[in-house]
Design an enzyme around this catalytic site. Structure first.
Site, PDB file in Angstrom:
ATOM      1  CE  LYS A  53      -0.225  10.113  -0.810  1.00 24.11           C
ATOM      2  NZ  LYS A  53       0.265   9.160   0.183  1.00 24.11           N
ATOM      3  CD  GLN A  97       0.402   8.225   3.733  1.00 29.19           C
ATOM      4  OE1 GLN A  97      -0.170   8.460   2.681  1.00 29.19           O
ATOM      5  NE2 GLN A  97       1.682   8.500   3.906  1.00 29.19           N
ATOM      6  CG  ASP A 120       2.538   3.958  -2.462  1.00 29.11           C
ATOM      7  OD1 ASP A 120       2.889   5.006  -3.037  1.00 29.11           O
ATOM      8  OD2 ASP A 120       2.160   3.916  -1.267  1.00 29.11           O
TER       9      ASP A 120
END
Ligand code: NAD
Length: 292
Positions: A53, A97, A120
């Protein structure tokens, strides 16, 4: 034989358009979109994701911050970091995460992220907006899956879509997106009766189960489009291998088009994360998002 849907190439093209948009924002608006990623603990798969990422964020010209915290970090410390990032105007996207270590309540942490920076798309505010048809930050893998389906099928209006899996991360949001595309959507799951018969109705199958090669070719309607979200590590011929939730060898003989694993949906997820970060940055600045 089914047409192979090349997610790697599509994601590369998308990242190119994002890089162009970022350059335009820098030159024309004088700011750089930025993404902060928080990793708690040492999960090996998570470490690889986070490194990828960060690499891809920098490659498209955006600012990237990585926060790597030890596994034993108290929940309060993670929440305090999220608050700090919420308040930082240079940070437009925050990603924590998953999975988090067991002593940390993921829902509490995800809910602490400002919905405007929730790239997200897991915050209840964004989930609610998606399900009521309002513009929102949408989870990355579902967006990427629908982009690939649209690329190969064009308009999805009126298609019978079967989503296998009802997780908050993939199944439910992908079903909402397909509904917004005017598909007739069925969500199948572990308690669905006669899954092959349900799948056989579908013009578009989205498999997000986490069971290696579960969907067989003879479950498919001939010509169906198959988007395989599954990523499963298996041992075959003494070697480790990644396979999807669909049995590629039998499915490619019946499907009209199919995503491979790896190289299908997988590469779309980070590209869509970068897309969401540009979207969040433009919304924060109150400007129109460039074409991507
Ligand atoms: P999950 O475990 O949260 O959900 C799985 C779903 O599958 C559940 O809703 C369950 O009801 C359903 N299911 C389980 N067994 C079933 C069966 N026998 N028949 C029908 N349905 C069944 O998983 P998830 O997070 O949604 O992920 C699904 C898969 O997608 C995994 O392989 C995961 O690795 C992969 N994934 C890939 C990406 C990506 O490409 N970047 C992102 C997220 C998840």
């Amino acid at each position: 034989m089914a047409k192979l849907i090349d997610g790697k190439a599509f994601a590369e093209g998308l990242r190119g358009r994002i890089a162009k948009a970022v350059a335009e924002l820098k030159a024309g608006q004088g700011f750089t979109p930025g993404l902060a990623v928080v990793l708690v603990g040492e999960d090996p798969a998570s470490k690889v994701y986070v490194a990828n990422k960060a690499k891809q964020t920098v490659e498209v010209g955006m600012n990237s911050w990585e926060y790597k915290l030890p596994a034993e970090t108290p929940e309060a410390e993670v929440l305090a970091l999220v608050e700090k990032l919420n308040a930082d105007p240079a940070v437009h996207g925050i990603l924590v995460q998953l999975p988090l270590p067991k002593h940390i309540d993921s829902t509490k942490v995800l809910t602490a992220i400002s919905p405007a920076k929730d790239v997200d798309g897991f915050h209840v505010v964004n989930v609610g907006k998606l399900s009521t048809g309002q513009d929102s930050l949408v989870p990355c893998t579902p967006v990427g899956s629908v982009m690939l389906a649209r690329d190969v099928l064009g308009k999805l209006d009126g298609l019978e879509a079967v989503v296998i899996g009802r997780s908050n991360i993939v199944g439910k949001p992908v079903a909402q997106l397909l509904l917004a595309e005017n598909c007739t959507v069925t969500i199948a799951h572990s308690r669905t009766k006669d899954l092959p018969a349900v799948v056989r109705r579908a013009d578009l199958v989205i498999a997000a189960v986490g069971r290696p090669e579960m969907v067989k070719g003879d479950w498919l309607k001939p010509g169906a489009c198959v988007i395989d979200v599954g990523i499963n590590r298996i041992e075959r011929d003494g070697k480790g291998k990644l396979v999807g939730d669909c049995d590629f060898a039998s499915c490619e003989k019946v499907a009209g088009s199919i995503t491979p694993v790896p190289g299908g949906v997988g590469p779309m997820t980070i590209a869509c994360l970068l897309y969401n970060t540009v979207k969040a940055a433009c919304a924060a600045k109150g400007i129109r998002q460039p074409e991507m």
